[in-house]
Each structure stands twice: as structure tokens, then as C-alpha cells.
Write a protein that holds these residues in place. Structure first.
Motif, PDB file in Angstrom:
ATOM      1  N   VAL A  55       0.898  -1.155   0.064  1.00  0.00           N
ATOM      2  CA  VAL A  55       0.007   0.127   0.162  1.00  0.00           C
ATOM      3  C   VAL A  55       1.061   1.236  -0.054  1.00  0.00           C
ATOM      4  O   VAL A  55       0.534   2.023  -0.664  1.00  0.00           O
ATOM      5  CB  VAL A  55      -1.022   0.174   1.329  1.00  0.00           C
ATOM      6  CG1 VAL A  55      -1.595   1.285   1.450  1.00  0.00           C
ATOM      7  CG2 VAL A  55      -1.851  -1.340   0.977  1.00  0.00           C
ATOM      8  N   LEU A  56       1.965   1.311   0.604  1.00  0.00           N
ATOM      9  CA  LEU A  56       2.682   2.301   0.615  1.00  0.00           C
ATOM     10  C   LEU A  56       3.592   2.714  -0.377  1.00  0.00           C
ATOM     11  O   LEU A  56       3.586   3.838  -1.222  1.00  0.00           O
ATOM     12  CB  LEU A  56       3.886   2.253   2.055  1.00  0.00           C
ATOM     13  CG  LEU A  56       4.943   3.191   2.009  1.00  0.00           C
ATOM     14  CD1 LEU A  56       4.074   4.616   2.544  1.00  0.00           C
ATOM     15  CD2 LEU A  56       6.060   3.029   3.201  1.00  0.00           C
ATOM     16  N   LEU A  60       3.018   6.030  -2.840  1.00  0.00           N
ATOM     17  CA  LEU A  60       4.075   6.648  -3.182  1.00  0.00           C
ATOM     18  C   LEU A  60       4.408   6.856  -4.800  1.00  0.00           C
ATOM     19  O   LEU A  60       4.640   7.926  -5.049  1.00  0.00           O
ATOM     20  CB  LEU A  60       5.309   6.352  -2.506  1.00  0.00           C
ATOM     21  CG  LEU A  60       5.680   6.531  -1.054  1.00  0.00           C
ATOM     22  CD1 LEU A  60       6.716   5.929  -0.515  1.00  0.00           C
ATOM     23  CD2 LEU A  60       5.786   8.194  -0.743  1.00  0.00           C
ATOM     24  N   GLY A  61       4.116   5.604  -5.290  1.00  0.00           N
ATOM     25  CA  GLY A  61       4.188   5.753  -6.792  1.00  0.00           C
ATOM     26  C   GLY A  61       3.242   6.700  -7.517  1.00  0.00           C
ATOM     27  O   GLY A  61       3.318   7.336  -8.420  1.00  0.00           O
ATOM     28  N   ALA A  62       1.977   6.688  -6.910  1.00  0.00           N
ATOM     29  CA  ALA A  62       0.929   7.475  -7.291  1.00  0.00           C
ATOM     30  C   ALA A  62       1.064   8.994  -7.415  1.00  0.00           C
ATOM     31  O   ALA A  62       1.092  10.044  -8.080  1.00  0.00           O
ATOM     32  CB  ALA A  62      -0.374   6.990  -6.758  1.00  0.00           C
ATOM     33  N   VAL A  63       1.732   9.212  -5.898  1.00  0.00           N
ATOM     34  CA  VAL A  63       2.072  10.791  -5.654  1.00  0.00           C
ATOM     35  C   VAL A  63       3.532  11.214  -6.530  1.00  0.00           C
ATOM     36  O   VAL A  63       3.378  12.261  -7.141  1.00  0.00           O
ATOM     37  CB  VAL A  63       2.371  10.780  -4.443  1.00  0.00           C
ATOM     38  CG1 VAL A  63       3.035  12.285  -4.020  1.00  0.00           C
ATOM     39  CG2 VAL A  63       1.128  10.693  -3.510  1.00  0.00           C
ATOM     40  N   VAL A 128       6.000  16.146  -3.013  1.00  0.00           N
ATOM     41  CA  VAL A 128       5.936  16.028  -1.489  1.00  0.00           C
ATOM     42  C   VAL A 128       7.140  16.141  -0.588  1.00  0.00           C
ATOM     43  O   VAL A 128       6.971  16.464   0.552  1.00  0.00           O
ATOM     44  CB  VAL A 128       5.743  14.237  -1.542  1.00  0.00           C
ATOM     45  CG1 VAL A 128       5.920  13.710   0.081  1.00  0.00           C
ATOM     46  CG2 VAL A 128       4.659  13.820  -2.381  1.00  0.00           C
ATOM     47  N   PHE A 129       8.271  16.099  -0.959  1.00  0.00           N
ATOM     48  CA  PHE A 129       9.315  16.276  -0.073  1.00  0.00           C
ATOM     49  C   PHE A 129       9.944  17.815  -0.243  1.00  0.00           C
ATOM     50  O   PHE A 129      10.476  18.356   0.589  1.00  0.00           O
ATOM     51  CB  PHE A 129      10.580  15.327  -0.402  1.00  0.00           C
ATOM     52  CG  PHE A 129      10.086  14.192   0.072  1.00  0.00           C
ATOM     53  CD1 PHE A 129       9.727  13.588   1.486  1.00  0.00           C
ATOM     54  CD2 PHE A 129       9.864  13.110  -1.069  1.00  0.00           C
ATOM     55  CE1 PHE A 129       9.390  12.432   1.731  1.00  0.00           C
ATOM     56  CE2 PHE A 129       9.422  11.723  -0.659  1.00  0.00           C
ATOM     57  CZ  PHE A 129       9.077  11.502   0.811  1.00  0.00           C
ATOM     58  N   GLU A 130       9.988  18.401  -1.428  1.00  0.00           N
ATOM     59  CA  GLU A 130      10.528  19.840  -1.751  1.00  0.00           C
ATOM     60  C   GLU A 130      11.881  19.754  -1.121  1.00  0.00           C
ATOM     61  O   GLU A 130      11.925  20.924  -0.566  1.00  0.00           O
ATOM     62  CB  GLU A 130       9.533  20.612  -1.347  1.00  0.00           C
ATOM     63  CG  GLU A 130       8.195  20.525  -1.999  1.00  0.00           C
ATOM     64  CD  GLU A 130       7.353  21.831  -1.743  1.00  0.00           C
ATOM     65  OE1 GLU A 130       7.794  22.785  -0.709  1.00  0.00           O
ATOM     66  OE2 GLU A 130       6.174  21.944  -2.345  1.00  0.00           O
ATOM     67  N   PHE A 131      12.905  18.806  -1.598  1.00  0.00           N
ATOM     68  CA  PHE A 131      14.211  18.824  -0.965  1.00  0.00           C
ATOM     69  C   PHE A 131      15.202  18.833  -2.438  1.00  0.00           C
ATOM     70  O   PHE A 131      14.686  17.891  -3.115  1.00  0.00           O
ATOM     71  CB  PHE A 131      14.538  18.000   0.168  1.00  0.00           C
ATOM     72  CG  PHE A 131      16.000  17.923   0.537  1.00  0.00           C
ATOM     73  CD1 PHE A 131      16.341  19.057   1.258  1.00  0.00           C
ATOM     74  CD2 PHE A 131      16.936  16.981   0.011  1.00  0.00           C
ATOM     75  CE1 PHE A 131      17.607  19.219   1.666  1.00  0.00           C
ATOM     76  CE2 PHE A 131      18.152  17.071   0.584  1.00  0.00           C
ATOM     77  CZ  PHE A 131      18.522  17.883   1.468  1.00  0.00           C
TER      78      PHE A 131
END
Length: 179
Positions: A55-56, A60-63, A128-131
């Protein structure tokens, strides 16, 4: 007057004081021995962990797997509609804006894939992370690796030479040559 106990905090009580070895007491007397987990509980934990991992990975793959920058989404204002008959000539379709030239995420061999020089990025990509991180992996002895990192809207500047070996870019807006 109270007397201190015959033993200190780091010492053990004399023999005969306290519970017998291996036996533990709770507030109401001796505690029953601990039982191990049953096979059903172990199987449930393992299967639950595997399902949770899938599920995780899916989330993450979708996002992270969608790249809205390549294709604009059709919104009610931009969806094609049937043209109403008018007497004015039809306007030429708008051309798509050119992508900014630069180096995106990946590893680049300095001197082959990317020429030496000074480069900059406007910061991390939105997500998501913006790094953002730019680093070098030197191939010459005595050359220290370089590391530049930043968040969204934090400009990154790095100067690379042929001795820096490999340039790695991760999560950054395109790295462009500084003029």
C-alpha cells in the motif's frame, strides 16, 4: 532516627532478600510466566506488514509518479468545446511553452555529459518532499566531494571542474549554466 539500608543503590541485596532468581513480583504477588506468541499471531503480523508495504509503495508511486509539468491538465477553462459560428477568423492555437534548458535529476560525467563551469538551480521541485541536492563524486585524489542542498525557492550554485568526476542531481529544478 532511621538507619540507611545495609546495601547501596549499586549493590545487590543480601541473599534471602527479594524474590527467588527468575521469579518476578507485581503489586499483587508473583507474576505468571510470559507466554510466547502463537503461530497465528506471527503470520498475521508478517502478512499485515507485507500488505502495508505494498500500500505504501502504491501511494508513493501514485504521488511521485505523476509529472504534471509535461502535459497540462484539462480544466473547465481549457477543455476543447464546440466552436460557436462567428464571423471572426479563428485564432491560431497557442504554442506550448518551451521547457527550460538544463540538467534534470540524474548522474552526469563532468567533461562528457556536462561541461565544467558554474551552474545554478532555483531550488527544489514542487512535490511531497521539496528537497534538492546536488553533489559531486571526485575521481581525482585529494579532491573533496561537494554537496549543495536546499528547499523550494532556495537557489543553489555549484562550480564544477573535470576533477570533480560525477555530478549527481536529485529533486532540483533544472540545473542551468550560470552566465
Amino acid at each position: 532516627m532511621t538507619q540507611p539500608p545495609p546495601y547501596g543503590p549499586q549493590q545487590t541485596p543480601p541473599p534471602g532478600w527479594g524474590p527467588p532468581p527468575g521469579q518476578h513480583y507485581g503489586p499483587y504477588g508473583p507474576l505468571p510466566p510470559k507466554k510466547g506468541m502463537g503461530a497465528g499471531a506471527i503470520v498475521a503480523i508478517v502478512l499485515g506488514s507485507i500488505v502495508g508495504l505494498f500500500v505504501l509503495i502504491g501511494v508513493l508511486g501514485a504521488v511521485l509518479g505523476t509529472d504534471d509539468k509535461d502535459e497540462p491538465r484539462a480544466t473547465p477553462a481549457t477543455r476543447p468545446t464546440a466552436a460557436a459560428p462567428t464571423s471572426e477568423p479563428a485564432a491560431a492555437p497557442a504554442t506550448r511553452a518551451a521547457k527550460p534548458a538544463g540538467y534534470r535529476d540524474g548522474d552526469y560525467i563532468i567533461g562528457e555529459d556536462i561541461p565544467p563551469g558554474t551552474y545554478q538551480s532555483t531550488g527544489a521541485q514542487a512535490g511531497v518532499f521539496e528537497f534538492c541536492m546536488v553533489s559531486t563524486k571526485p575521481t581525482a585524489d585529494g579532491v573533496m566531494p561537494q554537496l549543495r542542498s536546499g528547499n523550494k525557492d532556495e537557489r543553489i550554485i555549484i562550480t564544477i571542474t573535470a576533477k570533480d568526476g560525477v555530478l549527481s542531481i536529485s529533486g532540483c529544478e533544472p540545473l542551468t549554466r550560470r552566465k
